[in-house]
Scaffold this motif. Structure first.
Motif, PDB file in Angstrom:
ATOM      1  N   UNK A  65       0.940  -1.297  -0.062  1.00  0.00           N
ATOM      2  CA  UNK A  65      -0.027   0.016   0.163  1.00  0.00           C
ATOM      3  C   UNK A  65       0.921   1.280  -0.050  1.00  0.00           C
ATOM      4  N   UNK A  66       2.001   1.245  -0.407  1.00  0.00           N
ATOM      5  CA  UNK A  66       2.980   2.391  -0.574  1.00  0.00           C
ATOM      6  C   UNK A  66       3.850   2.322  -1.617  1.00  0.00           C
ATOM      7  N   UNK A  67       4.235   3.277  -2.334  1.00  0.00           N
ATOM      8  CA  UNK A  67       5.232   3.414  -3.430  1.00  0.00           C
ATOM      9  C   UNK A  67       6.562   2.729  -3.047  1.00  0.00           C
ATOM     10  N   UNK A  68       7.311   2.078  -4.233  1.00  0.00           N
ATOM     11  CA  UNK A  68       8.498   1.547  -3.864  1.00  0.00           C
ATOM     12  C   UNK A  68       9.438   2.133  -3.196  1.00  0.00           C
ATOM     13  N   UNK A  69       9.538   3.491  -3.319  1.00  0.00           N
ATOM     14  CA  UNK A  69      10.431   4.192  -2.556  1.00  0.00           C
ATOM     15  C   UNK A  69      10.168   4.406  -1.010  1.00  0.00           C
ATOM     16  N   UNK A  70       9.014   4.131  -0.470  1.00  0.00           N
ATOM     17  CA  UNK A  70       8.877   3.777   0.980  1.00  0.00           C
ATOM     18  C   UNK A  70       9.404   2.528   1.232  1.00  0.00           C
ATOM     19  N   UNK A  71       9.217   1.575   0.316  1.00  0.00           N
ATOM     20  CA  UNK A  71       9.664   0.215   0.491  1.00  0.00           C
ATOM     21  C   UNK A  71      11.221  -0.020   0.425  1.00  0.00           C
ATOM     22  N   UNK A  72      11.994   0.937  -0.252  1.00  0.00           N
ATOM     23  CA  UNK A  72      13.408   1.147  -0.098  1.00  0.00           C
ATOM     24  C   UNK A  72      13.851   1.544   1.075  1.00  0.00           C
ATOM     25  N   UNK A  73      13.109   2.591   1.813  1.00  0.00           N
ATOM     26  CA  UNK A  73      13.477   3.053   2.975  1.00  0.00           C
ATOM     27  C   UNK A  73      13.076   2.104   4.413  1.00  0.00           C
ATOM     28  N   UNK A  74      12.037   1.253   3.901  1.00  0.00           N
ATOM     29  CA  UNK A  74      11.735   0.146   5.123  1.00  0.00           C
ATOM     30  C   UNK A  74      12.950  -0.877   5.018  1.00  0.00           C
ATOM     31  N   UNK A  75      13.316  -1.273   3.740  1.00  0.00           N
ATOM     32  CA  UNK A  75      14.201  -2.189   3.667  1.00  0.00           C
ATOM     33  C   UNK A  75      15.651  -1.901   4.284  1.00  0.00           C
ATOM     34  N   UNK A  76      15.980  -0.486   4.140  1.00  0.00           N
ATOM     35  CA  UNK A  76      17.213  -0.023   4.816  1.00  0.00           C
ATOM     36  C   UNK A  76      17.088  -0.217   6.371  1.00  0.00           C
ATOM     37  N   UNK A  77      15.712   0.154   6.941  1.00  0.00           N
ATOM     38  CA  UNK A  77      15.883   0.247   8.380  1.00  0.00           C
ATOM     39  C   UNK A  77      15.255  -1.023   9.021  1.00  0.00           C
TER      40      UNK A  77
END
Length: 143
Positions: A65-77
C-alpha cells in the motif's frame, strides 16, 4: 480499476519520457488494484529480468500500500521484515524506487505502475511521467 485505455496511455508516457531522456531500453508494467496485469511493454534489447523487476515494483507497492520508494526506506531500516515480506509475496516485491501507486482524482486506488531499465530514480521519473500522461495521481512513496 484502471481502464485499458488509461494503462496504454501510461505505457506510452513512460516510454516517451525514457526516449526523450535517452535512457537505456525500458520495461513497464501497469497493474490494476487487484494486481492483475493490464498493460505491458518491453523495449527491444531490454535485459531479461526487467519484466519481473517492473512487475515486482508495481506488485510490491500494491502488496504493502505504498510506493516502492517507501519500501526502499523500510528495507534499509528493517531488512528482516522486508526479506520476510518478499518471501511471503513469492518474490513479487522489489524495494527500490520505480513502483508507484496510481489513483484517480477522487483518490480511488486504480492500480500501480512498475518501471525498470535504468537507475531507480530514473525508473521512478518514467513512472511519474506515465501517470501524468494518463491524468492519474501517482504516489511514489517517501524516503
Amino acid at each position: 480499476m484502471i481502464a485499458l485505455s488509461a494503462a496504454r496511455t501510461v505505457v506510452d508516457g513512460v516510454l516517451a519520457h525514457a526516449r526523450a531522456a535517452r535512457f537505456p531500453p525500458m520495461t513497464v508494467a501497469v497493474l490494476d488494484a487487484a494486481g492483475q496485469l493490464v498493460a505491458f511493454a518491453r523495449e527491444d534489447d531490454s535485459s531479461l529480468l526487467r519484466e519481473r523487476i517492473a512487475r515486482g515494483k508495481a506488485r510490491g507497492a500494491l502488496n504493502l500500500g505504498v510506493g516502492s520508494r517507501s519500501l526502499a526506506g523500510k528495507a534499509a531500516a528493517h531488512p528482516a521484515f522486508i526479506g520476510a515480506v518478499t518471501s511471503l509475496a513469492d518474490g513479487e516485491l522489489v524495494p527500490v524506487p520505480g513502483g508507484v501507486l496510481v489513483r484517480d482524482g477522487a483518490g480511488v486506488l486504480l492500480g500501480a505502475i512498475g518501471v525498470s531499465g535504468h537507475h531507480p530514480d530514473a525508473d521512478e521519473a518514467c513512472a511519474l511521467a506515465g501517470a501524468e500522461a494518463a491524468g492519474l495521481v501517482a504516489e511514489p512513496g517517501e524516503d
